[in-house]
Design a protein around this motif. Sequence first.
Motif, PDB file in Angstrom:
ATOM      1  N   LEU A 137       4.011 -15.720  -6.628  1.00 51.15           N
ATOM      2  CA  LEU A 137       4.419 -14.441  -6.202  1.00 51.15           C
ATOM      3  C   LEU A 137       5.556 -14.656  -5.656  1.00 51.15           C
ATOM      4  N   THR A 138       6.289 -13.160  -5.800  1.00 54.19           N
ATOM      5  CA  THR A 138       7.855 -13.235  -5.226  1.00 54.19           C
ATOM      6  C   THR A 138       7.926 -12.314  -3.996  1.00 54.19           C
ATOM      7  N   ALA A 139       8.501 -12.631  -3.052  1.00 58.17           N
ATOM      8  CA  ALA A 139       8.521 -11.581  -1.650  1.00 58.17           C
ATOM      9  C   ALA A 139       9.431 -10.089  -2.169  1.00 58.17           C
ATOM     10  N   LYS A 140       8.980  -9.029  -1.763  1.00 56.07           N
ATOM     11  CA  LYS A 140       9.408  -7.814  -1.921  1.00 56.07           C
ATOM     12  C   LYS A 140       9.965  -7.063  -0.780  1.00 56.07           C
ATOM     13  N   ASP A 141       8.896  -6.629  -0.064  1.00 51.21           N
ATOM     14  CA  ASP A 141       9.547  -6.120   1.219  1.00 51.21           C
ATOM     15  C   ASP A 141       8.758  -6.645   2.504  1.00 51.21           C
ATOM     16  N   GLY A 142       9.284  -7.424   3.399  1.00 49.79           N
ATOM     17  CA  GLY A 142       8.476  -7.964   4.394  1.00 49.79           C
ATOM     18  C   GLY A 142       7.121  -8.649   4.094  1.00 49.79           C
ATOM     19  N   ASN A 143       5.996  -8.126   4.163  1.00 43.78           N
ATOM     20  CA  ASN A 143       4.637  -8.461   3.785  1.00 43.78           C
ATOM     21  C   ASN A 143       4.139  -8.240   2.520  1.00 43.78           C
ATOM     22  N   VAL A 144       5.185  -7.801   1.792  1.00 40.96           N
ATOM     23  CA  VAL A 144       4.617  -7.500   0.309  1.00 40.96           C
ATOM     24  C   VAL A 144       5.107  -8.463  -0.668  1.00 40.96           C
ATOM     25  N   TRP A 145       4.042  -8.988  -1.667  1.00 44.65           N
ATOM     26  CA  TRP A 145       4.415  -9.830  -2.690  1.00 44.65           C
ATOM     27  C   TRP A 145       4.094  -9.241  -4.169  1.00 44.65           C
ATOM     28  N   VAL A 146       5.024  -9.655  -4.914  1.00 43.48           N
ATOM     29  CA  VAL A 146       4.749  -9.165  -6.435  1.00 43.48           C
ATOM     30  C   VAL A 146       4.742 -10.325  -7.646  1.00 43.48           C
ATOM     31  N   CYS A 147       3.749  -9.920  -8.415  1.00 43.49           N
ATOM     32  CA  CYS A 147       3.568 -10.926  -9.498  1.00 43.49           C
ATOM     33  C   CYS A 147       4.806 -10.477 -10.563  1.00 43.49           C
ATOM     34  N   PRO A 148       5.319 -11.708 -10.966  1.00 37.00           N
ATOM     35  CA  PRO A 148       6.401 -11.494 -11.764  1.00 37.00           C
ATOM     36  C   PRO A 148       5.895 -11.302 -13.323  1.00 37.00           C
ATOM     37  N   GLU A 149       4.863 -11.373 -13.729  1.00 36.57           N
ATOM     38  CA  GLU A 149       4.320 -11.177 -14.892  1.00 36.57           C
ATOM     39  C   GLU A 149       3.689  -9.752 -14.688  1.00 36.57           C
ATOM     40  N   THR A 150       2.694  -9.363 -14.132  1.00 34.24           N
ATOM     41  CA  THR A 150       2.109  -8.177 -14.279  1.00 34.24           C
ATOM     42  C   THR A 150       2.565  -7.026 -13.368  1.00 34.24           C
ATOM     43  N   GLY A 151       3.356  -7.273 -12.283  1.00 36.27           N
ATOM     44  CA  GLY A 151       3.710  -6.368 -11.414  1.00 36.27           C
ATOM     45  C   GLY A 151       3.131  -5.954 -10.466  1.00 36.27           C
ATOM     46  N   ALA A 152       1.631  -6.604 -10.364  1.00 39.63           N
ATOM     47  CA  ALA A 152       0.742  -6.237  -9.276  1.00 39.63           C
ATOM     48  C   ALA A 152       1.238  -6.770  -7.690  1.00 39.63           C
ATOM     49  N   GLU A 153       1.111  -5.805  -6.886  1.00 36.33           N
ATOM     50  CA  GLU A 153       1.377  -5.957  -5.581  1.00 36.33           C
ATOM     51  C   GLU A 153       0.363  -6.466  -4.667  1.00 36.33           C
ATOM     52  N   TYR A 154       0.844  -7.452  -3.655  1.00 31.87           N
ATOM     53  CA  TYR A 154      -0.206  -7.969  -2.656  1.00 31.87           C
ATOM     54  C   TYR A 154       0.344  -7.813  -1.522  1.00 31.87           C
ATOM     55  N   ILE A 155      -0.600  -7.670  -0.480  1.00 34.73           N
ATOM     56  CA  ILE A 155      -0.252  -7.480   0.854  1.00 34.73           C
ATOM     57  C   ILE A 155      -0.649  -8.691   1.951  1.00 34.73           C
ATOM     58  N   GLU A 156       0.344  -9.329   2.509  1.00 33.65           N
ATOM     59  CA  GLU A 156       0.129 -10.518   3.376  1.00 33.65           C
ATOM     60  C   GLU A 156       0.019  -9.884   4.945  1.00 33.65           C
ATOM     61  N   SER A 157      -0.950 -10.476   5.567  1.00 30.53           N
ATOM     62  CA  SER A 157      -1.239 -10.064   6.883  1.00 30.53           C
ATOM     63  C   SER A 157      -2.070 -11.083   7.610  1.00 30.53           C
ATOM     64  N   ASP A 158      -1.366 -11.887   8.700  1.00 26.41           N
ATOM     65  CA  ASP A 158      -2.107 -12.893   9.501  1.00 26.41           C
ATOM     66  C   ASP A 158      -2.637 -13.996   8.508  1.00 26.41           C
ATOM     67  N   GLY A 159      -1.506 -14.464   7.507  1.00 27.41           N
ATOM     68  CA  GLY A 159      -1.956 -15.493   6.631  1.00 27.41           C
ATOM     69  C   GLY A 159      -2.919 -15.171   5.591  1.00 27.41           C
ATOM     70  N   VAL A 160      -3.428 -13.925   5.470  1.00 32.74           N
ATOM     71  CA  VAL A 160      -4.273 -13.705   4.504  1.00 32.74           C
ATOM     72  C   VAL A 160      -3.762 -12.727   3.194  1.00 32.74           C
ATOM     73  N   LEU A 161      -3.766 -13.009   2.161  1.00 36.19           N
ATOM     74  CA  LEU A 161      -3.408 -12.214   1.052  1.00 36.19           C
ATOM     75  C   LEU A 161      -4.386 -11.189   0.527  1.00 36.19           C
ATOM     76  N   THR A 162      -4.240  -9.913   0.184  1.00 34.26           N
ATOM     77  CA  THR A 162      -5.006  -8.939  -0.412  1.00 34.26           C
ATOM     78  C   THR A 162      -4.268  -8.253  -1.412  1.00 34.26           C
ATOM     79  N   GLU A 163      -5.087  -7.907  -2.360  1.00 31.82           N
ATOM     80  CA  GLU A 163      -4.476  -7.115  -3.368  1.00 31.82           C
ATOM     81  C   GLU A 163      -4.126  -5.573  -2.939  1.00 31.82           C
ATOM     82  N   SER A 164      -3.165  -4.973  -3.338  1.00 29.13           N
ATOM     83  CA  SER A 164      -2.829  -3.579  -2.597  1.00 29.13           C
ATOM     84  C   SER A 164      -3.546  -2.678  -3.641  1.00 29.13           C
TER      85      SER A 164
END
Length: 196
Positions: free
Chosen positions: A169-196
Motif C-alpha cells: 500500500l502507498t501512504a495517502k494522507d497521514g494514517n490513510v493507505w491506498v492499494c495501487p491496484e484496486t484503489g481500496a483505502e485502509y486506515i492505520e491506527s496504533d499499529g493496526v490497519l483496517t479497511e475503510s
Amino acid sequence: MTVNVAPTADVDDRAEIGSGTRIWHLAQIREHATLGRDCNIGRGAYVGPGVVIGDNVKLQNHALVYEPARLADGVFIGPAAVLTNDEYPRAVTPEGRLKTGDDWTAVGVTVGEGAAIGARAVCVAPVTVGRWALVAAGAVVTKDVPDFALVVGVPARRVGWVGRAGRPLTAKDGNVWVCPETGAEYIESDGVLTES
C-alpha cells in the motif's frame, strides 16, 4: 464436483476432503485432517493429523503444514514453506530415550483469511499470521503478524502494509493507505490497519 487425488498421493481414509479439491503427486494428507472445498495441494505437500484447512486454499509444492495448524479460507502457502509445531525440539529426552508423541505437546500456527506465506518461509509455532498479511519468501516468523502486514527477514519484521490484492500500500494522507491496484483505502491506527 469430486475430489481429484493423484494415484501417488497418500490420503488417509479418515481425512475429510471438500469437493473440488485437487491433491497432486506424492502429497500426504494425514488422519483426521480437514480440507475445505476447491483447495489445491501441490506435489509433495504434507498436511498433519487434525490440521484444519478452509476453502480455496493453495499449498504449493513441498509445503509442510504440521498439526495442529489452522488455515482460514483463501490462504496461500508457498513452495517449501514450513508451519512448525514444536517449541522446544529434541529427538531424545534428557535421559537419552527417543521421544514419542507422549513426550511433547504440539503447538500450532494459525493463518488468517487471505494471508500468504512466501516460498521457503518458516512460521515457528505458536504464532498467528493475520488476515490478508504477506510473509515474504525466506522470512522466519517468530511473533504474531498483524492483519494486512508485510513482513520480511530473519526474524520477520513489519516493513509495510498490503491490501487484499497483495500489493504494498502507498501512504495517502497521514494514517490513510491506498492499494495501487484496486484503489481500496485502509486506515492505520496504533499499529493496526483496517479497511475503510
